[in-house]
Design an enzyme around this catalytic site. Structure first.
Site: not given
Length: 678
Positions: A43, A259, A393-394
C-alpha cells in the site's frame, strides 16, 4: 559440425533431465496445506511508492501538488526558483492549453535577462531546481534518463541546460559541483517530450536537478522526470527495495491497498480507479493519497502486474464495490467525522464493469478484447493470468455494503467463474466485533471463496492466541490474513509473529494466505509504525520481523507434519486479556515441519520466545534425507531492534550434517530453521 552440436545438445538435455528433481509423494502423517501462505501487501503509505519503490527521483515533477493534499502545498512545492548570474525572470503556474487534461497544471518560465551580469559562480540562466525526496542519491558512472515536456512560447529558439549538481556551502558563493549536464534546443511551439541521458562522474547523496533557460523569452515545462536506468529488471522500480521484496520469496502481492483503494476518509472523488493509472505517465490521473500526500501513479496497475510477474507472485488487486471507507465507525480515529458513503444502486453497474474490465485487461486476448489490447499496446501481449480479485477493504459490514457487495460479486462470478474472489471481514477481525460476525455471515451466504481478516495487536496477542485451532473445519470459505503485525518492532515482537505463523501453518487447511502490513516506510515520512522495511535514499533497513517473514517465505510447502518435533517443558504464554474464555493460551515455544513435494524440500522451524534455553527432540525418520542440511538462526535479546542506527539482528546460516533423530538446544529468544533436500 551440426550433427556433433545436435548430439551434444541432446546429451546435455538428457543429463539435465536425469538431475532434475521430480515431485514426490508425501509420506504418511502429513496434512495438506496452502502453498501460498506467505505473500506481501503493498500500500502506498509512508511514501512507499513515490520516493520509495518507484524509482523516480523528482518530486512533484508534474506540478500537480495541491493544498487539497496538504495545507500549504501547491504547484511549486519541492521546486525552487534559481537565477545564477543575476538572471531575471518569473514563474507562472498555468493550466490553459495543458499537455493533457489529466495533467492540467504546468509551469511557465518567463526569462527577462538570461545573460551573465555580475556573478560569483560563473553560472547563468533562469529556471528551477528540484532536490528530489530529501536530496537525490546519485552514483558515479550510472546512467540517469532525464525527460520533460517543453513548449517554446515565442518565436525565438531556446537553449535549456539540464544539470545534476551538488551545491557548495559557504560564502562567497562558489560554483555548484557539477556532476553531469546537457543542453537541449527547444524550438517547437507545441508540447514535445525532450530526453537526455546524464552520467555523473562522481557520487552524491544530496544532489539537485537544475533546469536553466539560457535565452530571453518564455518556455512551458511539465512532467519532469529523472529515472536511473539501472532499475529492477528494467521496469522502473528501485533496485534495492525490489530486491528486498524478492528475497522474501512471496507467493502473491495484494495491492494497491488498504484504505487507498476507496479514498480513505476523503470520499468517492478520491477513489483509486485502476484505469486512470494506465497508459503513458503524462496521461495518468494523479490523486491525493489517503495518508496525506500525493500519488503520481507512476507506479500504476501495469507496473504492479509486471512486478508480480518479475517475482513470480500471484497478483491480488483490490477493487472498491460502491462503498467508501469509514473512519469513526471503524474505531480508528483517523477520520473522526467520516461516515460510510454508498453509491446509489442505479450506479452499481459502473463498479461491476470496473471489475470485469480489469479481468479482461489482465487475461484477455488482444485480438478480440479492447482492454487486453491496451495491455498488449503497453508492451505485454501475453496475459498476466490473474487468478485472484479482491472486492472491498475493511468496510463496515452494513446492510448497504452487503447489498452492493452481492451485486458486484454475483455478476463478476457469473462473467468469470474462474476468478477467485476475496471478500472482507470488516475493519476489526475479533469474534465479538459485529462487523466481523456480519462479514462471515455474508461469506457463508455467498459461498465466498476467501475472506480477508485484519488485526494489529500487542505482542501478547500473538504469543498467546491460537484462534485458528478453533475455526470450523467445514467452512467453504478460507481465510486470508491480509493485514497483521505486533505493535512494536523488537525481536520479541518478531518472535511473537513467528509463533503465530507456526500456528497458521498448522492451520494451513483453513488459512490460505497471509501478508504482514504495512510493508514499507520512508524514514522522513512515516505514517504508521511498525513496518516491515524502513528505508532512506541509500538503503533499506530490514527489521527483525522481516527476517522472520523471510524464513517463512523460503520454507513454503504443501504438507504439514505436527508430530516430528517435541519441545521439552514448554512455557505457557501470558494469557492475552482479550482471549475468549473457551480458548487455551499457547506456549512460548512452537514448531512446524513443512514439506514441499514439488521441490523435494523439507523445512523444520522452531521458535523459542522465552528467556530460557530449551531443548527440542526431532524425529525425521519418515523422510529420506540427503547428507547435508542448512541451519538458519535468528537470535538476540528480547528488546533488540534493527533501526537506522544499528542492525544487530540478522540470520546466521551454517551447513550441518543431516540426521534423522537428534536433539537441538534452542537459545533464548531465537528462531531456528532447518532445510533438507530429499
Amino acid at each position: 559440425m551440426m550433427k556433433r552440436t545436435t548430439f551434444a545438445a541432446l546429451l546435455m538435455a538428457a543429463t539435465l533431465g536425469a538431475n532434475a528433481q521430480k515431485p514426490m509423494t508425501a509420506p504418511a502423517g502429513g496434512k495438506a496445506i496452502s502453498d501460498e501462505l506467505i505473500g506481501i501487501f503493498f500500500e502506498d503509505i509512508s511514501s512507499a511508492a513515490d520516493g520509495g519503490l518507484y524509482a523516480e527521483q523528482i518530486q512533484n515533477g508534474s506540478f500537480e501538488y495541491s493544498p487539497v493534499e496538504r495545507d500549504g502545498w501547491g504547484a511549486g512545492t519541492a521546486w525552487k526558483m534559481i537565477r545564477p548570474g543575476h538572471s531575471l525572470g518569473w514563474l507562472e503556474v498555468r493550466n490553459d492549453n495543458p499537455m493533457h487534461p489529466n495533467n492540467a497544471t504546468y509551469m511557465r518560465l518567463n526569462v527577462e535577462r538570461s545573460k551573465e551580469y555580475y556573478d560569483y559562480t560563473g553560472w547563468r540562466g533562469f529556471g528551477l531546481q528540484n532536490d528530489g525526496f530529501d536530496g537525490i542519491s546519485i552514483k558515479a558512472g550510472e546512467k540517469y534518463d532525464f525527460s520533460a515536456f517543453l513548449r517554446n512560447v515565442d518565436a525565438s529558439a531556446k537553449q535549456v541546460r539540464i544539470a545534476l549538481v551538488e551545491l557548495q556551502q559557504g560564502w562567497p558563493p562558489r560554483n555548484p559541483k557539477l556532476l553531469a549536464d546537457a543542453v537541449i534546443d527547444v524550438t517547437d511551439n507545441a508540447w514535445k517530450k525532450y530526453e537526455v541521458v546524464l552520467t555523473p562522474d562522481s557520487c552524491s547523496k544530496n544532489a539537485s536537478l537544475q533546469i536553466l533557460v539560457l535565452n530571453n523569452g518564455a518556455v512551458d515545462i511539465d512532467v519532469v522526470s529523472l529515472m536511473p536506468e539501472d532499475t529492477y529488471k528494467g521496469h522502473g522500480l528501485r533496485k534495492d527495495l525490489a530486491q528486498a521484496l524478492a528475497d522474501l520469496q512471496p507467493k502473491f502481492m495484494r495491492f494497491p491497498g488498504g484504505c487507498v483503494v476507496h479514498g480513505g476518509g476523503d470520499g468517492f472523488w478520491n477513489t483509486y480507479r485502476w484505469k486512470t493509472t494506465l497508459g503513458p505517465k503524462e496521461q495518468r490521473r494523479q490523486l491525493k493519497n489517503t495518508w496525506g500526500y500525493h500519488q503520481s501513479v507512476g507506479l500504476g496497475y501495469f507496473e504492479y502486474f509486471q512486478f508480480c510477474e518479475d517475482l513470480g507472485m500471484e497478483p491480488l488487486p483490490i477493487l472498491p464495490c460502491g462503498v467508501s471507507c469509514q473512519g469513526t465507525n471503524g474505531g480508528w480515529g483517523m477520520w473522526p467525522t467520516q461516515a460510510q458513503d454508498v453509491c446509489p444502486m442505479e450506479e452499481m453497474d459502473e463498479w461491476v464493469a470496473e471489475a470485469i474490465d480489469l479481468i479482461e485487461w489482465a487475461n484477455g486476448d488482444p485480438a478480440t478484447n479492447k482492454w487486453a489490447k491496451m495491455r498488449a499496446d503497453a508492451g505485454h501481449p501475453a496475459p498476466f493470468n490473474l487468478k485472484y480479485l479482491g472486492l472491498g477493504n475493511e468496510e463496515k459490514i452494513s446492510p448497504e455494503f452487503n447489498e452492493r457487495f452481492k451485486y458486484v460479486y454475483e455478476r463478476v462470478t457469473k462473467a468469470h467463474p474462474e476468478i477467485v474472489i476475496v471478500g472482507t471481514a470488516g475493519p476489526g477481525s475479533h469474534p465479538d466485533n459485529p462487523d466481523f460476525q456480519n462479514g462471515w455471515k455474508l461469506a457463508e451466504e455467498t459461498a465466498m471463496p476467501i475472506i480477508d481478516e485484519h488485526y494489529y495487536e500487542p505482542r501478547d496477542y500473538f504469543l498467546s492466541s491460537r484462534q485458528y485451532d478453533y475455526y470450523p473445519r467445514d467452512r467453504k470459505t478460507k481465510v486470508y490474513l491480509g493485514e497483521y503485525a505486533s505493535k512494536d518492532k523488537k525481536l520479541i515482537d518478531a518472535l511473537a509473529e513467528g509463533l503465530y505463523l507456526l500456528h497458521v501453518e498448522k492451520n494451513g487447511d483453513v488459512v490460505a494466505m497471509t501478508s504482514y502490513a504495512p510493508l514499507f516506510a520512508r524514514k522522513t515520512n512515516t505514517n504508521w509504525n511498525p513496518d516491515l522495511i524502513y528505508f532512506d535514499n541509500e538503503r533499506p533497513y530490514l527489521t527483525c520481523s522481516y527476517y522472520v517473514q523471510q524464513m517463512f517465505g523460503q520454507s513454503s510447502g504443501n504438507y504439514y507434519y505436527g508430530d516430528c518435533v517435541t519441545i521439552e517443558n514448554p512455557d505457557s504464554a501470558p494469557r492475552w486479556q482479550g482471549l475468549p474464555k473457551d480458548q487455551n493460551s499457547g506456549d512460548l515455544q512452537g514448531q512446524s515441519v513443512v514439506l514441499n513435494t514439488k521441490t523435494r524440500q523439507l523445512f523444520v522451524k522452531i521458535c523459542n520466545a522465552s528467556g530460557e534455553t530449551k531443548k527440542a527432540n526431532i524425529n525425521l525418520s519418515r523422510f529420506g534425507l540427503k547428507k547435508m542440511a542448512t541451519k538458519t538462526v535468528l537470535s538476540g535479546k528480547a528488546d533488540d531492534e534493527n533501526n537506522y542506527d544499528a542492525q544487530p539482528i540478522v540470520p546466521v546460516k551454517e551447513q550441518i550434517k543431516a540426521q534423522k533423530k537428534f536433539s537441538l538446544d534452542l537459545a533464548p529468544y531465537s528462531f531456528v530453521m532447518l532445510q533438507y533436500s530429499l
